[in-house]
Scaffold this active site. Sequence first.
Site, PDB file in Angstrom:
ATOM      1  N   CYS A 178       0.866  -1.185   0.000  1.00 54.72           N
ATOM      2  CA  CYS A 178       0.000   0.000   0.000  1.00 54.72           C
ATOM      3  C   CYS A 178       0.903   1.235   0.000  1.00 54.72           C
ATOM      4  O   CYS A 178       2.054   1.157  -0.408  1.00 54.72           O
ATOM      5  CB  CYS A 178      -1.001  -0.011   1.149  1.00 54.72           C
ATOM      6  SG  CYS A 178      -0.311   0.240   2.784  1.00 54.72           S
ATOM      7  N   ARG A 189      -3.742  -0.402   5.449  1.00 57.72           N
ATOM      8  CA  ARG A 189      -4.287  -1.526   4.680  1.00 57.72           C
ATOM      9  C   ARG A 189      -3.349  -2.719   4.577  1.00 57.72           C
ATOM     10  O   ARG A 189      -3.750  -3.854   4.864  1.00 57.72           O
ATOM     11  CB  ARG A 189      -4.681  -1.053   3.270  1.00 57.72           C
ATOM     12  CG  ARG A 189      -5.856  -0.117   3.273  1.00 57.72           C
ATOM     13  CD  ARG A 189      -6.076   0.500   1.913  1.00 57.72           C
ATOM     14  NE  ARG A 189      -5.017   1.485   1.642  1.00 57.72           N
ATOM     15  CZ  ARG A 189      -4.952   2.236   0.563  1.00 57.72           C
ATOM     16  NH1 ARG A 189      -5.866   2.093  -0.385  1.00 57.72           N
ATOM     17  NH2 ARG A 189      -3.998   3.115   0.402  1.00 57.72           N
ATOM     18  N   ASP A 205      -9.076   3.482   1.294  1.00 62.06           N
ATOM     19  CA  ASP A 205      -8.012   3.938   2.188  1.00 62.06           C
ATOM     20  C   ASP A 205      -8.641   4.563   3.431  1.00 62.06           C
ATOM     21  O   ASP A 205      -9.267   5.620   3.349  1.00 62.06           O
ATOM     22  CB  ASP A 205      -7.134   4.958   1.470  1.00 62.06           C
ATOM     23  CG  ASP A 205      -5.907   5.353   2.282  1.00 62.06           C
ATOM     24  OD1 ASP A 205      -5.753   4.872   3.427  1.00 62.06           O
ATOM     25  OD2 ASP A 205      -5.107   6.139   1.761  1.00 62.06           O
TER      26      ASP A 205
END
Length: 149
Positions: free
Chosen positions: A8, A14, A119
């Site tokens: 990420c 994440r 996100d």
Amino acid sequence: MKRVLFVCTGNTCRSPMAEAILTHMAKQKQFPLQVRSAGIYAVPGDNISPQAKEVLSTEGIQTDHCAQRLSEELLEWADVILTMTKQHKNAVLLESPTLNKKVYTLTEYITDDAFDIMDPYGSSVEVYRRCAEEIYQHLETLMEKWSKE
């Protein structure tokens, strides 16, 4: 043993949640996996976000994750590289085009349809929880796919 790398942006939300969840799932199912995560723009040593840690903790998953920047060594280590967004995938392939046979977004790897994992950076615990649930569902499908191979 399959080696999985999640990617990420900052490696604090994440990808470390995906790493922790998949590691937990693999242990429960006694599935041989090694899992790591990294961020394209990570600040090495940054802690996992408190919201991500809280969400994982409520699911019984403990982590002492520290962010690490994506490196050539990690890219070579991985059998499969799963990114959280199409932009992350494109960034990896821009730097390392020869990896095109092992870099996918998480969603395209399991569904052939590349869409982004939201996100949650800077959001509430509830937003992180929804993100973790989305990741968990995709990882359940991933484990099913691998168990049939």
